[in-house]
Design a protein around this motif. Structure first.
Motif, mmCIF file in Angstrom:
data_model
loop_
_atom_site.group_PDB
_atom_site.id
_atom_site.type_symbol
_atom_site.label_atom_id
_atom_site.label_comp_id
_atom_site.label_asym_id
_atom_site.label_seq_id
_atom_site.Cartn_x
_atom_site.Cartn_y
_atom_site.Cartn_z
ATOM 1 N N ILE A 56 -43.452 -3.608 -25.991
ATOM 2 C CA ILE A 56 -43.631 -4.994 -26.391
ATOM 3 C C ILE A 56 -43.428 -5.104 -27.901
ATOM 4 N N ARG A 57 -42.621 -6.082 -28.305
ATOM 5 C CA ARG A 57 -42.331 -6.317 -29.718
ATOM 6 C C ARG A 57 -42.867 -7.672 -30.125
ATOM 7 N N TYR A 58 -43.580 -7.676 -31.237
ATOM 8 C CA TYR A 58 -44.115 -8.910 -31.792
ATOM 9 C C TYR A 58 -44.921 -9.696 -30.754
ATOM 10 N N GLY A 59 -45.457 -8.992 -29.770
ATOM 11 C CA GLY A 59 -46.273 -9.644 -28.760
ATOM 12 C C GLY A 59 -45.516 -10.591 -27.856
ATOM 13 N N ILE A 60 -44.179 -10.573 -27.974
ATOM 14 C CA ILE A 60 -43.383 -11.540 -27.225
ATOM 15 C C ILE A 60 -42.313 -10.876 -26.378
ATOM 16 N N SER A 111 -57.885 2.300 -33.316
ATOM 17 C CA SER A 111 -59.035 2.476 -34.212
ATOM 18 C C SER A 111 -59.056 1.459 -35.337
ATOM 19 N N ARG A 112 -57.994 0.685 -35.461
ATOM 20 C CA ARG A 112 -57.937 -0.367 -36.486
ATOM 21 C C ARG A 112 -57.039 -1.480 -35.994
ATOM 22 N N SER A 113 -56.833 -2.443 -36.841
ATOM 23 C CA SER A 113 -55.985 -3.579 -36.482
ATOM 24 C C SER A 113 -54.599 -3.116 -36.047
ATOM 25 N N ILE A 114 -54.092 -3.752 -35.008
ATOM 26 C CA ILE A 114 -52.768 -3.388 -34.496
ATOM 27 C C ILE A 114 -51.701 -4.364 -34.969
ATOM 28 N N ASP A 134 -53.557 -7.518 -27.118
ATOM 29 C CA ASP A 134 -54.549 -8.455 -27.639
ATOM 30 C C ASP A 134 -54.878 -8.013 -29.047
ATOM 31 N N ASN A 135 -54.272 -8.653 -30.012
ATOM 32 C CA ASN A 135 -54.484 -8.244 -31.404
ATOM 33 C C ASN A 135 -55.940 -8.415 -31.833
ATOM 34 N N ALA A 136 -56.618 -9.403 -31.288
ATOM 35 C CA ALA A 136 -58.024 -9.632 -31.654
ATOM 36 C C ALA A 136 -58.911 -8.479 -31.208
ATOM 37 N N LYS A 137 -58.513 -7.829 -30.114
ATOM 38 C CA LYS A 137 -59.299 -6.698 -29.598
ATOM 39 C C LYS A 137 -58.667 -5.355 -29.949
ATOM 40 N N ASN A 138 -57.572 -5.395 -30.688
ATOM 41 C CA ASN A 138 -56.885 -4.156 -31.084
ATOM 42 C C ASN A 138 -56.548 -3.299 -29.870
ATOM 43 N N THR A 139 -56.067 -3.938 -28.833
ATOM 44 C CA THR A 139 -55.863 -3.244 -27.564
ATOM 45 C C THR A 139 -54.528 -3.600 -26.926
ATOM 46 N N LEU A 140 -53.909 -2.573 -26.374
ATOM 47 C CA LEU A 140 -52.674 -2.721 -25.596
ATOM 48 C C LEU A 140 -53.031 -2.497 -24.137
ATOM 49 N N LEU A 198 -48.540 -2.768 -36.048
ATOM 50 C CA LEU A 198 -47.952 -1.809 -35.103
ATOM 51 C C LEU A 198 -46.944 -2.531 -34.225
ATOM 52 N N ASN A 199 -45.694 -2.139 -34.394
ATOM 53 C CA ASN A 199 -44.623 -2.820 -33.670
ATOM 54 C C ASN A 199 -43.361 -1.981 -33.632
ATOM 55 N N PRO A 200 -42.833 -1.653 -32.467
ATOM 56 C CA PRO A 200 -43.375 -2.063 -31.179
ATOM 57 C C PRO A 200 -44.531 -1.168 -30.732
ATOM 58 N N MET A 201 -45.168 -1.583 -29.659
ATOM 59 C CA MET A 201 -46.128 -0.749 -28.956
ATOM 60 C C MET A 201 -45.614 -0.568 -27.530
ATOM 61 N N GLY A 202 -46.000 0.550 -26.928
ATOM 62 C CA GLY A 202 -45.467 0.784 -25.604
ATOM 63 C C GLY A 202 -46.262 1.788 -24.799
#
Length: 117
Positions: free
Chosen positions: A51-55, A25-28, A72-78, A31-35
């Motif tokens: 996934i941590r730090y997108g890497i 619902s907002r910028s991700i 995709d941080n631009a789309k706020n989506t995992l 948010l770290n990690p995400m899973g």
């Protein structure tokens, strides 16, 4: 606060592919990690991929080489791309995220993936 909403679940044949999405619902960015976790009937919830730090990514042995996690941080989506699906992948898949500043953990409500012919 952040709300996580999963989508992309459904019925898929063995050997098929499915992509799950988790929209925040907002910028991700924080948010770290995400899973992704999953819970099959009668079983405990288990980590599928993170996934941590997108890497840095981590996968359960049972899905290595078949599933790919990305964000995709631009789309706020995992995302979770699932290939070569097996009946044992049938489960409710949950999105999970940890707020890096506060340590608060968030969960989505889940999306059901059924692998069956």
């Amino acid at each position: 606060q952040v709300q996580l909403v999963e989508s992309g679940g459904g019925l898929v044949q063995p050997g098929g592919s499915q992509r799950l999405s988790c929209a925040a619902s907002r910028s991700i960015g924080s948010l770290n990690p995400m899973g992704w976790y999953r819970q099959a009937p009668g079983k405990e919830r288990e980590l599928v991929a993170s996934i941590r730090y997108g890497i840095t990514t981590n996968y359960a042995d049972s899905v290595k080489g078949r599933f790919t996690i990305s964000r995709d941080n631009a789309k706020n989506t995992l995302y979770l791309q699932m290939n070569s699906l097996k009946p044992e992948d049938t489960a409710v898949y949950y999105c999970n995220a940890r707020e890096s500043t506060s340590g608060t953990t968030y969960w989505g409500r889940g999306t059901l993936v059924t692998v069956s012919s």
